[in-house]
Design a protein around this motif. Structure first.
Motif, PDB file in Angstrom:
ATOM      1  N   GLY A   1      39.724  35.487  56.533  1.00  0.00           N
ATOM      2  CA  GLY A   1      39.712  35.386  54.632  1.00  0.00           C
ATOM      3  C   GLY A   1      40.637  37.543  54.595  1.00  0.00           C
ATOM      4  N   ILE A   2      40.259  38.138  56.150  1.00  0.00           N
ATOM      5  CA  ILE A   2      40.777  39.455  55.544  1.00  0.00           C
ATOM      6  C   ILE A   2      42.162  39.210  56.129  1.00  0.00           C
ATOM      7  CG2 ILE A   2      40.419  41.661  56.919  1.00  0.00           C
ATOM      8  CD1 ILE A   2      37.917  41.439  56.560  1.00  0.00           C
ATOM      9  N   VAL A   3      42.069  38.698  57.454  1.00  0.00           N
ATOM     10  CA  VAL A   3      43.931  38.698  58.056  1.00  0.00           C
ATOM     11  C   VAL A   3      44.149  37.697  57.237  1.00  0.00           C
ATOM     12  CG1 VAL A   3      44.881  36.973  60.010  1.00  0.00           C
ATOM     13  CG2 VAL A   3      42.558  38.441  60.260  1.00  0.00           C
ATOM     14  N   SER A   4      44.090  37.214  56.058  1.00  0.00           N
ATOM     15  CA  SER A   4      45.006  36.378  55.213  1.00  0.00           C
ATOM     16  C   SER A   4      45.325  37.395  54.056  1.00  0.00           C
ATOM     17  CB  SER A   4      44.450  34.572  54.142  1.00  0.00           C
ATOM     18  OG  SER A   4      43.774  33.774  55.566  1.00  0.00           O
TER      19      SER A   4
ATOM     20  N   TRP B   1      46.864  46.819  60.623  1.00  0.00           N
ATOM     21  CA  TRP B   1      46.609  45.414  61.220  1.00  0.00           C
ATOM     22  C   TRP B   1      45.705  45.840  62.075  1.00  0.00           C
ATOM     23  CZ3 TRP B   1      47.372  40.999  60.372  1.00  0.00           C
ATOM     24  CH2 TRP B   1      47.925  39.794  59.426  1.00  0.00           C
ATOM     25  N   VAL B   2      46.792  47.178  62.817  1.00  0.00           N
ATOM     26  CA  VAL B   2      46.572  47.713  63.991  1.00  0.00           C
ATOM     27  C   VAL B   2      44.830  47.940  64.168  1.00  0.00           C
ATOM     28  CG1 VAL B   2      45.708  49.675  65.832  1.00  0.00           C
ATOM     29  CG2 VAL B   2      48.252  48.556  64.965  1.00  0.00           C
ATOM     30  N   LEU B   3      44.166  48.594  63.142  1.00  0.00           N
ATOM     31  CA  LEU B   3      42.831  48.962  63.354  1.00  0.00           C
ATOM     32  C   LEU B   3      41.721  47.304  62.651  1.00  0.00           C
ATOM     33  CD1 LEU B   3      42.742  51.298  60.162  1.00  0.00           C
ATOM     34  CD2 LEU B   3      41.857  51.789  62.649  1.00  0.00           C
ATOM     35  N   VAL B   4      42.168  46.100  61.965  1.00  0.00           N
ATOM     36  CA  VAL B   4      41.436  45.657  61.819  1.00  0.00           C
ATOM     37  C   VAL B   4      41.838  44.114  63.177  1.00  0.00           C
ATOM     38  CG1 VAL B   4      41.411  42.786  60.718  1.00  0.00           C
ATOM     39  CG2 VAL B   4      41.537  44.693  59.555  1.00  0.00           C
ATOM     40  N   GLY B   5      43.191  44.504  63.855  1.00  0.00           N
ATOM     41  CA  GLY B   5      43.040  43.520  65.499  1.00  0.00           C
ATOM     42  C   GLY B   5      42.291  43.978  66.042  1.00  0.00           C
ATOM     43  N   LEU B   6      41.830  45.230  65.913  1.00  0.00           N
ATOM     44  CA  LEU B   6      40.701  45.677  67.064  1.00  0.00           C
ATOM     45  C   LEU B   6      39.378  46.270  66.374  1.00  0.00           C
ATOM     46  CD1 LEU B   6      42.260  49.088  67.867  1.00  0.00           C
ATOM     47  CD2 LEU B   6      42.227  47.804  69.076  1.00  0.00           C
ATOM     48  N   ALA B   7      38.755  45.946  65.303  1.00  0.00           N
ATOM     49  CA  ALA B   7      38.528  45.967  64.814  1.00  0.00           C
ATOM     50  C   ALA B   7      37.194  44.522  64.927  1.00  0.00           C
ATOM     51  CB  ALA B   7      37.162  46.516  62.981  1.00  0.00           C
ATOM     52  N   LEU B   8      37.778  43.585  64.680  1.00  0.00           N
ATOM     53  CA  LEU B   8      37.211  42.392  63.994  1.00  0.00           C
ATOM     54  C   LEU B   8      36.871  41.494  65.953  1.00  0.00           C
ATOM     55  CD1 LEU B   8      39.452  40.375  61.259  1.00  0.00           C
ATOM     56  CD2 LEU B   8      37.010  41.643  61.198  1.00  0.00           C
ATOM     57  N   PRO B   9      37.690  41.978  66.559  1.00  0.00           N
ATOM     58  CA  PRO B   9      36.936  40.858  68.525  1.00  0.00           C
ATOM     59  C   PRO B   9      35.835  41.479  68.269  1.00  0.00           C
ATOM     60  CG  PRO B   9      39.512  41.564  67.938  1.00  0.00           C
ATOM     61  CD  PRO B   9      38.496  41.972  67.181  1.00  0.00           C
TER      62      PRO B   9
END
Length: 313
Positions: free
Chosen positions: A15-18, A51-59
């Motif tokens: 949902g966050i990525v969407s 995008w960078v923060l989410v790309g780092l945080a979710l994994p």
């Protein structure tokens, strides 16, 4: 390594990525219409940074409790460095600063990792404050002694104690909702950061009345109300991913919004008193790491203790 339950977490992550995808498309369409204005450039920078923060945080969150705690420990170290970099210190503060970076940070997060709530909750505001004040006497430097100690202690309180309450959500065991800690942490981070984003958007679109023009010129009443209610409503809609009902999720989200707002306002006042606009420049469109986590530092302890008091037996 302790794995986190990824069933509600993964759905929330999608949902966050969407949401970010939709926000990116909308911002690009608006940009094509209004052109490259300063506001649009700043908005694009903020979304790209997200995008960078989410790309780092979710994994990292998906990898497990230990990795998540290490990530927040690194964030505390970075924000503490930003805070101290803007704060005048003297030769006599070296021992205290060493203790702040290399004792307080790892010890606090070690307590989070083992779930020792009793010591975790008082280590810094009780023992840490007394210990740092005692160590500062070794240098026998009395010039601005109170101010220097207060600044370092305040930095540790905000950057280490406050932020560490976010990963501490991972050791809360709520009856009949085991394994939802990762989703609850993601829920908290989503609400607090979505509130910041929506306050910015509402402020730019409808902002007229400044809340505190000297402390934070960009914060408006319309942004606070519109953004805060929007984030709280989103929190209520996401209640099925958490141990909370829709009403409980809304009220908890509202508490997060209010605490986060004052966190940003207080740390804006601190920046102004130190003669700085941002805590750093490491995140384009956001400033420093602490500019992004100021609301987390204030809202994480509020959310943690509300959940622990009302939902943990």
């Amino acid at each position: 390594m302790q794995a986190l339950d990824l069933s509600p977490f993964s759905t929330l992550a999608v949902g966050i990525v969407s949401f970010l995808t939709v926000a990116t498309l909308i911002s690009r369409l608006i940009g094509l219409r209004v052109g490259s204005t300063p506001t649009m450039v700043n908005l694009h920078e903020r979304i790209n940074a997200w995008w960078v923060l989410v790309g780092l945080a979710l994994p990292v969150l998906a990898l497990g409790k230990e990795v998540t705690i290490v990530m927040f420990g690194v964030l505390s170290f970075l924000t503490l460095r930003e805070f101290i970099s803007l704060t005048p210190t003297r030769q006599g503060d070296r021992v205290v600063l060493f203790a702040a970076f290399f004792v307080a940070v790892p010890f606090q997060y070690a307590l989070v990792a083992i779930g020792w709530y009793g010591l975790f909750s008082i280590l810094i505001p009780v023992y840490g404050f007394f210990a740092m004040a005692a160590m500062s006497t070794f240098a026998q430097d009395t010039q601005h002694f109170l101010e220097r100690n207060a600044k370092i202690q305040w930095a540790v309180m905000v950057c280490v104690y406050g932020i560490s309450h976010a990963p501490a959500l991972l050791f809360l065991e709520i009856p009949d909702h085991q394994g939802m800690q990762a989703a609850m942490l993601l829920f908290f981070l989503l609400v607090v950061q979505l509130s910041d984003v929506m306050q910015y958007v509402f402020g730019k679109l409808m902002g007229r009345r400044k809340v505190a023009p000297i402390l934070s010129p960009n914060k408006t009443v319309e942004g606070l109300v519109g953004g805060g209610l929007s984030a709280s409503l989103v929190g209520a809609l996401l209640h099925s991913f958490t141990p909370f009902t829709a009403v409980q999720a809304f009220l908890l989200s509202l508490a997060i919004v209010v605490a986060g707002f004052f966190g940003g306002l207080v740390l804006s006042a601190v920046k102004r008193s130190l003669g700085a606009k941002d805590w750093g420049s490491s995140i384009p469109g956001h400033g420093g790491v602490l500019d992004r986590l100021d609301s987390v530092a204030f809202s994480a302890p509020i959310f943690f203790h509300l959940v622990r008091y009302w939902f943990v037996p």
